[in-house]
Design an enzyme around this catalytic site. Structure first.
Site, PDB file in Angstrom:
ATOM      1  N   GLY A  68     -10.644   2.591   0.661  1.00  0.00           N
ATOM      2  CA  GLY A  68      -8.820   2.518   0.680  1.00  0.00           C
ATOM      3  C   GLY A  68      -9.090   4.252   0.262  1.00  0.00           C
ATOM      4  O   GLY A  68      -8.162   5.663   1.260  1.00  0.00           O
ATOM      5  N   THR A  69     -10.359   5.180  -0.895  1.00  0.00           N
ATOM      6  CA  THR A  69      -9.646   6.285  -1.350  1.00  0.00           C
ATOM      7  C   THR A  69     -10.158   7.466   0.371  1.00  0.00           C
ATOM      8  O   THR A  69      -9.320   7.623   0.798  1.00  0.00           O
ATOM      9  CB  THR A  69     -10.550   6.715  -2.560  1.00  0.00           C
ATOM     10  OG1 THR A  69      -9.870   6.371  -3.183  1.00  0.00           O
ATOM     11  CG2 THR A  69     -10.546   7.906  -2.703  1.00  0.00           C
ATOM     12  N   ASN A 136       0.160  -0.534  -6.480  1.00  0.00           N
ATOM     13  CA  ASN A 136      -0.718  -0.933  -7.358  1.00  0.00           C
ATOM     14  C   ASN A 136      -0.586  -1.383  -8.614  1.00  0.00           C
ATOM     15  O   ASN A 136      -0.549  -2.542  -9.272  1.00  0.00           O
ATOM     16  CB  ASN A 136      -2.303  -0.504  -7.095  1.00  0.00           C
ATOM     17  CG  ASN A 136      -1.186   1.183  -7.980  1.00  0.00           C
ATOM     18  OD1 ASN A 136      -1.441   2.065  -6.932  1.00  0.00           O
ATOM     19  ND2 ASN A 136      -2.400   1.410  -9.051  1.00  0.00           N
ATOM     20  N   GLN A 164      -3.173  -2.537  -1.082  1.00  0.00           N
ATOM     21  CA  GLN A 164      -2.501  -3.671  -1.956  1.00  0.00           C
ATOM     22  C   GLN A 164      -2.089  -4.885  -1.197  1.00  0.00           C
ATOM     23  O   GLN A 164      -1.801  -5.891  -1.452  1.00  0.00           O
ATOM     24  CB  GLN A 164      -1.874  -2.837  -3.338  1.00  0.00           C
ATOM     25  CG  GLN A 164      -2.469  -2.103  -3.542  1.00  0.00           C
ATOM     26  CD  GLN A 164      -3.308  -3.225  -4.881  1.00  0.00           C
ATOM     27  OE1 GLN A 164      -3.797  -4.323  -5.152  1.00  0.00           O
ATOM     28  NE2 GLN A 164      -3.801  -2.498  -5.901  1.00  0.00           N
ATOM     29  N   SER A 181      -8.344  -1.247   2.308  1.00  0.00           N
ATOM     30  CA  SER A 181      -9.854  -1.728   1.542  1.00  0.00           C
ATOM     31  C   SER A 181     -10.466  -3.245   1.340  1.00  0.00           C
ATOM     32  O   SER A 181      -9.021  -4.138   1.004  1.00  0.00           O
ATOM     33  CB  SER A 181      -9.640  -1.246   0.533  1.00  0.00           C
ATOM     34  OG  SER A 181     -10.506  -1.232  -0.394  1.00  0.00           O
ATOM     35  N   HIS A 183     -12.065  -4.724  -1.132  1.00  0.00           N
ATOM     36  CA  HIS A 183     -12.532  -4.815  -2.336  1.00  0.00           C
ATOM     37  C   HIS A 183     -10.526  -5.534  -2.315  1.00  0.00           C
ATOM     38  O   HIS A 183     -10.758  -6.256  -3.792  1.00  0.00           O
ATOM     39  CB  HIS A 183     -12.727  -4.396  -2.611  1.00  0.00           C
ATOM     40  CG  HIS A 183     -12.327  -3.143  -3.522  1.00  0.00           C
ATOM     41  ND1 HIS A 183     -12.286  -3.418  -5.388  1.00  0.00           N
ATOM     42  CD2 HIS A 183     -11.970  -2.182  -2.946  1.00  0.00           C
ATOM     43  CE1 HIS A 183     -11.641  -2.349  -5.134  1.00  0.00           C
ATOM     44  NE2 HIS A 183     -11.594  -1.534  -4.056  1.00  0.00           N
ATOM     45  N   THR A 219     -24.707   6.620   8.504  1.00  0.00           N
ATOM     46  CA  THR A 219     -24.879   5.081   9.262  1.00  0.00           C
ATOM     47  C   THR A 219     -23.600   4.113   8.754  1.00  0.00           C
ATOM     48  O   THR A 219     -23.337   4.953   7.177  1.00  0.00           O
ATOM     49  CB  THR A 219     -26.059   4.902   9.062  1.00  0.00           C
ATOM     50  OG1 THR A 219     -27.129   5.813   9.043  1.00  0.00           O
ATOM     51  CG2 THR A 219     -26.248   3.332   9.421  1.00  0.00           C
ATOM     52  N   CYS A 297      -6.683   5.617 -16.462  1.00  0.00           N
ATOM     53  CA  CYS A 297      -7.109   5.450 -17.427  1.00  0.00           C
ATOM     54  C   CYS A 297      -8.320   6.365 -16.793  1.00  0.00           C
ATOM     55  O   CYS A 297      -8.921   5.252 -15.912  1.00  0.00           O
ATOM     56  CB  CYS A 297      -8.122   4.010 -18.400  1.00  0.00           C
ATOM     57  SG  CYS A 297      -8.841   4.726 -19.885  1.00  0.00           S
TER      58      CYS A 297
HETATM   59  N1  PLP Z   1      -4.621   3.020  -2.489  1.00  0.00           N
HETATM   60  C1  PLP Z   1      -4.130   1.965  -3.591  1.00  0.00           C
HETATM   61  C2  PLP Z   1      -2.777   2.006  -3.745  1.00  0.00           C
HETATM   62  C3  PLP Z   1      -5.199   1.293  -4.351  1.00  0.00           C
HETATM   63  O1  PLP Z   1      -4.610   0.442  -5.173  1.00  0.00           O
HETATM   64  C4  PLP Z   1      -6.559   1.971  -4.283  1.00  0.00           C
HETATM   65  C5  PLP Z   1      -6.953   1.353  -6.027  1.00  0.00           C
HETATM   66  O2  PLP Z   1      -7.202   0.695  -6.564  1.00  0.00           O
HETATM   67  C6  PLP Z   1      -6.720   2.716  -3.508  1.00  0.00           C
HETATM   68  C7  PLP Z   1      -6.187   3.168  -2.664  1.00  0.00           C
HETATM   69  C8  PLP Z   1      -8.131   2.974  -3.751  1.00  0.00           C
HETATM   70  O3  PLP Z   1      -8.993   2.175  -2.604  1.00  0.00           O
HETATM   71  P1  PLP Z   1     -10.276   1.942  -3.865  1.00  0.00           P
HETATM   72  O4  PLP Z   1     -10.819   1.315  -4.387  1.00  0.00           O
HETATM   73  O5  PLP Z   1     -10.653   1.506  -2.108  1.00  0.00           O
HETATM   74  O6  PLP Z   1     -11.158   3.459  -2.809  1.00  0.00           O
END
Ligand code: PLP
Length: 353
Positions: A68-69, A136, A164, A181, A183, A219, A297
């Site tokens: 997600g990041t 989140n 989320q 994302s 996970h 890759t 944190c």
């Molecule tokens: N955006 C939100 C709302 C999240 O809660 C998170 C992770 O906690 C992320 C983005 C980042 O996702 P990832 O852990 O897949 O990089």
């Protein structure tokens, strides 16, 4: 042990585990032309097709990322060029860090975007709006379909962080780009995707080979992506009744619920007046119940939650924990939480008083 921190990372779904293991057996690189490469390419494109079907886009508009990041950063760097960027006050750090200097869209006391303020901010120069679907920390849902309408009529682009909510509920809106994302939906860590509006072209964040049609060099992490696709096909979790039961027990022990009524079915944000969040997290952990602080944190320091602060929670912003049920949460988990919370509240709230 009761694991109630799914918003940090979901428990792995069995189908996702099987898909990861199958992908680990393939030696080929999806870019290679020989038979092993073609087998890997087939698995990658099957995963792309599954993600596209699940989220209502076409396969060519799915860009696989590391999570997600990266999906958020890719969208904001690409779509923000030449535009003023607006970011919701309760966005995840993944979005905030990708848009330094952005204008902030305020939220109300429940964490819901202020549509009137957004309409004002949309006036003027071309804009990119970045707003999350579900928060989140609180689970609060923004009315993204209405936000999308406002953006369309103002000629603004809209990027939605649906990390989320994707896999947990239907994404009933359209946007120029959507970050998801693996996970957070029961897949392995290390995969995610940016879902683009039909045919929208973007420049890569990571240049390199021509992978992902030149939109993301490197890759592809095939095992993680295969597990991601398997997890995405699972039915959304149905844990709202269990969440409500956990919440009711905490409220009966003095907790205050923070967030909107319209929120994710697995999440509750519970403030215990007078008791620091990290004290609660440790007390519950010692009782075998794993939750997280509403506060972020980093490097050993617990900062006050910017999400709860933006909602005007005052001192409660440092006194809230997040309870987020995974897809496989059980009544036993909730009962363990309830017993631990009630005992903790009796002990710590008395001391705080
Ligand atoms: N955006 C939100 C709302 C999240 O809660 C998170 C992770 O906690 C992320 C983005 C980042 O996702 P990832 O852990 O897949 O990089």
């Amino acid at each position: 042990m009761a694991y109630l921190d799914a918003n940090a990372s979901e428990t792995l779904r069995p189908d996702a585990r099987a898909a990861v293991l199958a992908a680990l057996e393939l030696a080929g690189n999806p870019s290679s032309v020989h038979a092993a490469g073609r087998a890997a390419r087939r698995m990658l494109e099957d995963a792309r097709e599954a993600i596209a079907v699940r989220f209502g886009v076409t396969p060519a508009d799915v860009v696989f990322t590391s999570g997600g990041t990266e999906a958020n950063a890719l969208a904001i760097r690409a779509l923000g060029v030449g535009r003023r960027i607006l970011v919701g006050a309760t966005e995840h750090d993944a979005v905030r860090a990708a848009a330094p200097g952005a204008d902030i869209i305020p939220v109300d006391g429940a964490g819901v975007v202020d549509l009137a303020a957004l309409a004002t901010l949309l006036q003027g120069s071309p804009v990119l709006v970045c707003l999350m679907h579900a928060n989140n920390e609180t689970g609060t849902l923004h009315p993204i379909a209405e936000v999308a309408r406002l953006c369309r009529s103002a000629g603004a682009l809209l990027h939605v962080d649906a990390v989320q909510s994707a896999g947990r509920m239907a994404l009933e809106f359209r946007a120029d780009s959507i970050a998801v994302s693996s996970h957070k939906m029961g897949g392995p860590k290390g995969a995610g995707a940016l879902l683009l509006a039909p045919g929208l072209a973007i420049a890569p964040l990571i240049a390199g080979g021509e992978q992902e049609r030149g939109r993301r060099g490197g890759t592809p992490a095939l095992p993680a992506i295969a597990g991601f696709a398997a997890a995405a096909q699972a039915a959304p979790p149905d844990v709202a009744a269990l969440r409500d039961r956990a919440e009711a027990a905490a409220v009966s022990a003095g907790a205050v619920v923070l967030g909107a009524a319209r929120r994710l079915g697995n999440t509750t944000c519970l403030a215990l007046p007078g008791v620091r969040a990290e004290t609660q997290v440790i007390a519950l952990d010692l009782a075998g119940v794993q939750v997280s602080a509403g506060a972020a944190c980093s490097s050993g320091k617990v900062a006050r939650s910017h999400v709860l602060a933006a909602m005007g929670a005052g001192a409660l912003a440092g006194q809230a924990i997040r309870v987020s049920l995974p897809w496989d949460a059980t009544m036993a988990d909730v009962d363990a939480f309830a017993a631990a919370y009630v005992a903790m509240a009796a002990r710590l709230a008395r001391r705080a008083a």
